[in-house]
Write a protein that holds these residues in place. Sequence first.
Motif, PDB file in Angstrom:
ATOM      1  N   ASN A 490       0.841  -1.220   0.135  1.00 25.40           N
ATOM      2  CA  ASN A 490       0.028  -0.006  -0.057  1.00 25.40           C
ATOM      3  C   ASN A 490       1.012   1.355  -0.004  1.00 25.40           C
ATOM      4  OD1 ASN A 490      -3.072  -0.863   0.510  1.00 25.40           O
ATOM      5  ND2 ASN A 490      -1.509  -2.116   2.110  1.00 25.40           N
ATOM      6  N   TYR A 491       0.589   2.132  -0.771  1.00 26.33           N
ATOM      7  CA  TYR A 491       1.271   3.431  -0.897  1.00 26.33           C
ATOM      8  C   TYR A 491       0.432   4.466  -1.343  1.00 26.33           C
ATOM      9  CZ  TYR A 491       5.200   6.607  -1.935  1.00 26.33           C
ATOM     10  OH  TYR A 491       5.961   7.655  -2.006  1.00 26.33           O
ATOM     11  N   GLN A 492       0.203   5.795  -0.857  1.00 30.38           N
ATOM     12  CA  GLN A 492      -0.458   7.013  -1.347  1.00 30.38           C
ATOM     13  C   GLN A 492      -1.699   6.679  -2.162  1.00 30.38           C
ATOM     14  OE1 GLN A 492       2.439   9.110  -3.539  1.00 30.38           O
ATOM     15  NE2 GLN A 492       3.464  10.039  -1.495  1.00 30.38           N
ATOM     16  N   GLY A 493      -2.646   5.716  -1.290  1.00 33.18           N
ATOM     17  CA  GLY A 493      -3.831   5.235  -1.891  1.00 33.18           C
ATOM     18  C   GLY A 493      -4.071   4.217  -2.897  1.00 33.18           C
ATOM     19  N   LYS A 494      -2.798   3.687  -3.162  1.00 35.82           N
ATOM     20  CA  LYS A 494      -2.822   2.680  -3.989  1.00 35.82           C
ATOM     21  C   LYS A 494      -2.493   1.282  -3.647  1.00 35.82           C
ATOM     22  CE  LYS A 494      -3.109   4.999  -8.190  1.00 35.82           C
ATOM     23  NZ  LYS A 494      -4.249   5.388  -8.325  1.00 35.82           N
ATOM     24  N   LYS A 495      -3.190   0.034  -4.085  1.00 36.68           N
ATOM     25  CA  LYS A 495      -2.910  -1.123  -3.440  1.00 36.68           C
ATOM     26  C   LYS A 495      -2.587  -1.912  -4.250  1.00 36.68           C
ATOM     27  CE  LYS A 495      -6.161  -2.688  -0.133  1.00 36.68           C
ATOM     28  NZ  LYS A 495      -5.454  -2.679   0.979  1.00 36.68           N
ATOM     29  N   LEU A 496      -1.610  -2.908  -4.111  1.00 39.88           N
ATOM     30  CA  LEU A 496      -1.176  -3.917  -5.206  1.00 39.88           C
ATOM     31  C   LEU A 496      -1.570  -5.270  -4.357  1.00 39.88           C
ATOM     32  CD1 LEU A 496       2.586  -3.446  -6.184  1.00 39.88           C
ATOM     33  CD2 LEU A 496       0.455  -3.149  -7.740  1.00 39.88           C
ATOM     34  N   LEU A 497      -2.065  -6.211  -5.144  1.00 44.10           N
ATOM     35  CA  LEU A 497      -2.392  -7.691  -4.669  1.00 44.10           C
ATOM     36  C   LEU A 497      -1.330  -8.596  -5.320  1.00 44.10           C
ATOM     37  CD1 LEU A 497      -6.119  -7.487  -4.194  1.00 44.10           C
ATOM     38  CD2 LEU A 497      -4.657  -6.950  -2.579  1.00 44.10           C
ATOM     39  N   VAL A 498      -0.426  -9.412  -4.565  1.00 47.45           N
ATOM     40  CA  VAL A 498       0.447 -10.270  -5.307  1.00 47.45           C
ATOM     41  C   VAL A 498      -0.256 -11.516  -4.885  1.00 47.45           C
ATOM     42  CG1 VAL A 498       2.789 -10.877  -5.584  1.00 47.45           C
ATOM     43  CG2 VAL A 498       2.240  -8.397  -5.228  1.00 47.45           C
ATOM     44  N   ILE A 499      -0.448 -12.390  -5.723  1.00 49.77           N
ATOM     45  CA  ILE A 499      -1.005 -13.850  -5.399  1.00 49.77           C
ATOM     46  C   ILE A 499      -0.182 -14.737  -6.152  1.00 49.77           C
ATOM     47  CG2 ILE A 499      -3.242 -14.973  -5.526  1.00 49.77           C
ATOM     48  CD1 ILE A 499      -4.542 -12.345  -5.428  1.00 49.77           C
ATOM     49  N   CYS A 500       0.366 -15.723  -5.727  1.00 49.70           N
ATOM     50  CA  CYS A 500       1.094 -16.859  -6.183  1.00 49.70           C
ATOM     51  C   CYS A 500       0.798 -18.196  -5.737  1.00 49.70           C
ATOM     52  CB  CYS A 500       2.680 -16.427  -5.845  1.00 49.70           C
ATOM     53  SG  CYS A 500       3.116 -14.878  -6.345  1.00 49.70           S
ATOM     54  N   ASN A 501       0.641 -19.311  -6.733  1.00 45.28           N
ATOM     55  CA  ASN A 501       0.392 -20.485  -6.600  1.00 45.28           C
ATOM     56  C   ASN A 501       1.879 -21.536  -6.356  1.00 45.28           C
ATOM     57  OD1 ASN A 501      -0.351 -23.207  -6.406  1.00 45.28           O
ATOM     58  ND2 ASN A 501      -1.607 -23.228  -7.993  1.00 45.28           N
ATOM     59  N   PHE A 502       2.241 -21.896  -5.350  1.00 42.32           N
ATOM     60  CA  PHE A 502       3.479 -22.649  -5.263  1.00 42.32           C
ATOM     61  C   PHE A 502       3.294 -24.054  -5.423  1.00 42.32           C
ATOM     62  CE2 PHE A 502       7.361 -20.294  -4.095  1.00 42.32           C
ATOM     63  CZ  PHE A 502       6.915 -18.853  -3.981  1.00 42.32           C
ATOM     64  N   THR A 503       2.277 -24.458  -6.062  1.00 44.80           N
ATOM     65  CA  THR A 503       1.962 -25.790  -6.405  1.00 44.80           C
ATOM     66  C   THR A 503       1.737 -26.255  -7.760  1.00 44.80           C
ATOM     67  OG1 THR A 503      -0.383 -25.755  -6.224  1.00 44.80           O
ATOM     68  CG2 THR A 503       0.747 -25.806  -4.297  1.00 44.80           C
ATOM     69  N   SER A 504       1.727 -27.421  -8.122  1.00 44.68           N
ATOM     70  CA  SER A 504       1.622 -27.920  -9.515  1.00 44.68           C
ATOM     71  C   SER A 504       0.129 -28.306  -9.964  1.00 44.68           C
ATOM     72  CB  SER A 504       2.607 -28.801 -10.011  1.00 44.68           C
ATOM     73  OG  SER A 504       2.216 -30.127  -8.930  1.00 44.68           O
ATOM     74  N   LYS A 505      -0.831 -28.080  -8.869  1.00 45.29           N
ATOM     75  CA  LYS A 505      -2.202 -28.335  -8.986  1.00 45.29           C
ATOM     76  C   LYS A 505      -2.838 -26.934  -8.862  1.00 45.29           C
ATOM     77  CE  LYS A 505      -1.652 -32.780  -7.826  1.00 45.29           C
ATOM     78  NZ  LYS A 505      -0.884 -32.881  -6.730  1.00 45.29           N
ATOM     79  N   GLU A 506      -4.071 -27.059  -9.626  1.00 44.22           N
ATOM     80  CA  GLU A 506      -5.042 -25.927  -9.404  1.00 44.22           C
ATOM     81  C   GLU A 506      -5.424 -25.523  -7.898  1.00 44.22           C
ATOM     82  OE1 GLU A 506      -8.512 -26.610 -11.925  1.00 44.22           O
ATOM     83  OE2 GLU A 506      -7.233 -26.432 -13.553  1.00 44.22           O
ATOM     84  N   LEU A 507      -5.391 -24.456  -7.617  1.00 44.59           N
ATOM     85  CA  LEU A 507      -5.594 -23.942  -6.121  1.00 44.59           C
ATOM     86  C   LEU A 507      -6.847 -22.914  -6.084  1.00 44.59           C
ATOM     87  CD1 LEU A 507      -4.147 -24.067  -3.504  1.00 44.59           C
ATOM     88  CD2 LEU A 507      -3.018 -22.077  -4.351  1.00 44.59           C
ATOM     89  N   LYS A 508      -7.698 -23.410  -4.983  1.00 38.13           N
ATOM     90  CA  LYS A 508      -8.915 -22.288  -4.713  1.00 38.13           C
ATOM     91  C   LYS A 508      -8.564 -21.674  -3.708  1.00 38.13           C
ATOM     92  CE  LYS A 508     -12.875 -24.810  -6.617  1.00 38.13           C
ATOM     93  NZ  LYS A 508     -12.898 -26.532  -6.507  1.00 38.13           N
ATOM     94  N   PHE A 509      -8.882 -20.325  -3.750  1.00 41.23           N
ATOM     95  CA  PHE A 509      -8.557 -19.369  -2.422  1.00 41.23           C
ATOM     96  C   PHE A 509      -9.416 -18.404  -2.352  1.00 41.23           C
ATOM     97  CE2 PHE A 509      -6.911 -15.409  -4.260  1.00 41.23           C
ATOM     98  CZ  PHE A 509      -6.951 -15.810  -5.488  1.00 41.23           C
ATOM     99  N   ASN A 510      -9.611 -17.633  -1.136  1.00 42.15           N
ATOM    100  CA  ASN A 510     -10.548 -16.649  -1.043  1.00 42.15           C
ATOM    101  C   ASN A 510      -9.742 -15.314  -1.063  1.00 42.15           C
ATOM    102  OD1 ASN A 510     -11.995 -14.426  -0.042  1.00 42.15           O
ATOM    103  ND2 ASN A 510     -12.538 -15.548   1.855  1.00 42.15           N
ATOM    104  N   PRO A 511     -10.095 -14.532  -2.164  1.00 44.32           N
ATOM    105  CA  PRO A 511      -9.116 -13.502  -2.555  1.00 44.32           C
ATOM    106  C   PRO A 511      -9.304 -12.099  -1.377  1.00 44.32           C
ATOM    107  CG  PRO A 511     -11.182 -13.535  -4.136  1.00 44.32           C
ATOM    108  CD  PRO A 511     -11.226 -14.744  -3.175  1.00 44.32           C
ATOM    109  N   ILE A 512     -10.185 -12.294  -0.673  1.00 45.24           N
ATOM    110  CA  ILE A 512     -10.413 -11.402   0.540  1.00 45.24           C
ATOM    111  C   ILE A 512     -11.032  -9.986   0.038  1.00 45.24           C
ATOM    112  CG2 ILE A 512      -9.179  -9.877   2.410  1.00 45.24           C
ATOM    113  CD1 ILE A 512      -7.060 -12.356   2.370  1.00 45.24           C
ATOM    114  N   TYR A 513     -10.491  -9.609  -1.057  1.00 43.85           N
ATOM    115  CA  TYR A 513     -10.828  -8.303  -1.692  1.00 43.85           C
ATOM    116  C   TYR A 513     -11.676  -8.743  -2.810  1.00 43.85           C
ATOM    117  CZ  TYR A 513      -7.207  -5.952   1.027  1.00 43.85           C
ATOM    118  OH  TYR A 513      -6.663  -5.583   2.200  1.00 43.85           O
TER     119      TYR A 513
END
Length: 544
Positions: A490-513
């Motif tokens: 977060n910086y000066q009103g901007k937000k970055l979301l960095v999302i990485c799958n470290f597995t060789s399978k499909e991965l479900k997740f709750n993105p929060i935002y």
Amino acid sequence: MRWYKESIVYQIYPRSFNDFNGDGIGDIRGIIEKLDYLKGLGVNTVWLSPIYDSPLDDMGYDISNYYDIHKDYGTLDDFKEMLSKMHERGIKLIMDLVVNHTSDEHPWFLEAKKSVDSPYHEYYIFRKGKNGKKPNNWKSFFGGSAWEYNEETDEYFLHLFSKRQPDLNWENPKVREEVKNILRFWLDLGVDGFRCDVINLLSKKEGLPNAKGLPILGARGIYIDGPKMHDYLQELKRDVFSKYDMFTVGECVLINSKTALSYIEEGIDELNMVFHFEHMNADCFYTKWLPRKFKLRRLKKPLSKWQYDLGDKGWNSLFLENHDQPRSIDRFGSLEYRNESAKMLATYIFSQKGTPYIYQGEEIGMTNAHYTTIEQYKDVETLNMYKTLRRFFSEKKTMKMVQRASRDNSRTPMQWNQNKNAGFSEGEPWLEVNPNYKDINVSDSIKDEDSILNYYKKYIALRKKHPVFVFGDYREHYPKSNKLAYYERNYQGKKLLVICNFTSKELKFNPIYDLSKYKLILNNYQEDEKHLLPYQAKIYLGES
Ligand code: ISL
Ligand code: CA
């Protein structure tokens, strides 16, 4: 001064980068030839591993003349030309400063070992043996005792690395003056800073007491982060660093974030940042030679700790590879998903807060050497460890360990194209080229829209465009997950979301935002599903 915060550093291991004159060894003219490549990649700083005169026992980390270039690499004039051509392209240069030790062929040491009356004797750390034994129990980082007998004076001298790398005696003010002169010499030529080799080993505790507990780990406070570290660094800062527009990154073995802050906290600025190695234990116990299975948590936990602990007090350095570490795809990614995992790893590490350090070949997804016989390896540490391990293990088992841990894994020649020797050299390369160069090389990567290299270029361009990449603070989600790495900046009103799958399978997740309110600015797949594909990495940008 904040340019070092906006730097994107590219580490060159000169011996293996590009050979201009066809003798099988990378050289300065070879680097000059590739400056436009570096410019095209978007990096703005180069860290050059040592190119000084050296008998190359430790491939240049054993220096015999700090004021000249090794003839394998060229001349001082070549160096000046390279530096000015870098500056013309807006690329800064930081040099490797190796002053914990010299080569045993340095004229100081040649004099020092002759006689206790030599004025150079006090430049090094000589001690009498104790009851026919070595002066104390200190261990070398390359295995075995840290003491070597010197017949001429009937003493031992200290070497925390190979026996051909005697440690300098920093207690001696003359040594410190010599180092300042070396620094001034290169800075006056226009160099922009230094990567300071094993800088937290300079100070050895008075009386050189035995280390307690585990070898090396038990040396904290004795010869790791010893008592006079601050005095020495303050003196360098006062007399040299503060007089130039430059930065330093200190390589610090076995350092934790608290001690690091005591060197780098803004206002203290003895160093501008450090390299720590806590995350390098994600697949081993303290040393690559004691392997264990890679677990994502072991990578994330130390990295997040450093992010939080340094916060806005100190500046991080971000790396997964260098000339001492095996390739990151083999360690933390997947050879099967090489393309995806290389991009994912870059996204994960370089989007944290700090200065990215890209190691040559990382940007095209180079992989470990996996030589099959010990004769193919050249690195002194590897050869020492091989001998030691062979006493306990079979040839087969030993070679397996060497293949996994050797520093030569990342030192194989840079793979430029499909031509002979990967386009690295017309001659016989000093270290064998990895046969996978037909599939992994710069020239093909440039042409392939979907290559790792083109992803790096996109990534670097984004980083330059959005200050939140550089200055945003860090907050991690799902810290306990061994599959998902997810953090925001977060910086000066901007937000970055960095999302990485470290597995060789499909991965479900709750993105929060609510991701529909964010813009997907980077994705290592064409697909953009709700779940993540194997080794998928995404970056979203939105309002905080
Ligand atoms: O690479 C290591 C073990 O495999 C590390 O322990 C490494 O020796 C340590 O990080 C210090 O590295 C630096 O100083 C050494 C040199 O050999 C390395 O190449 C350099 O990066 C001695 O100068
Ligand atoms: Ca050459």
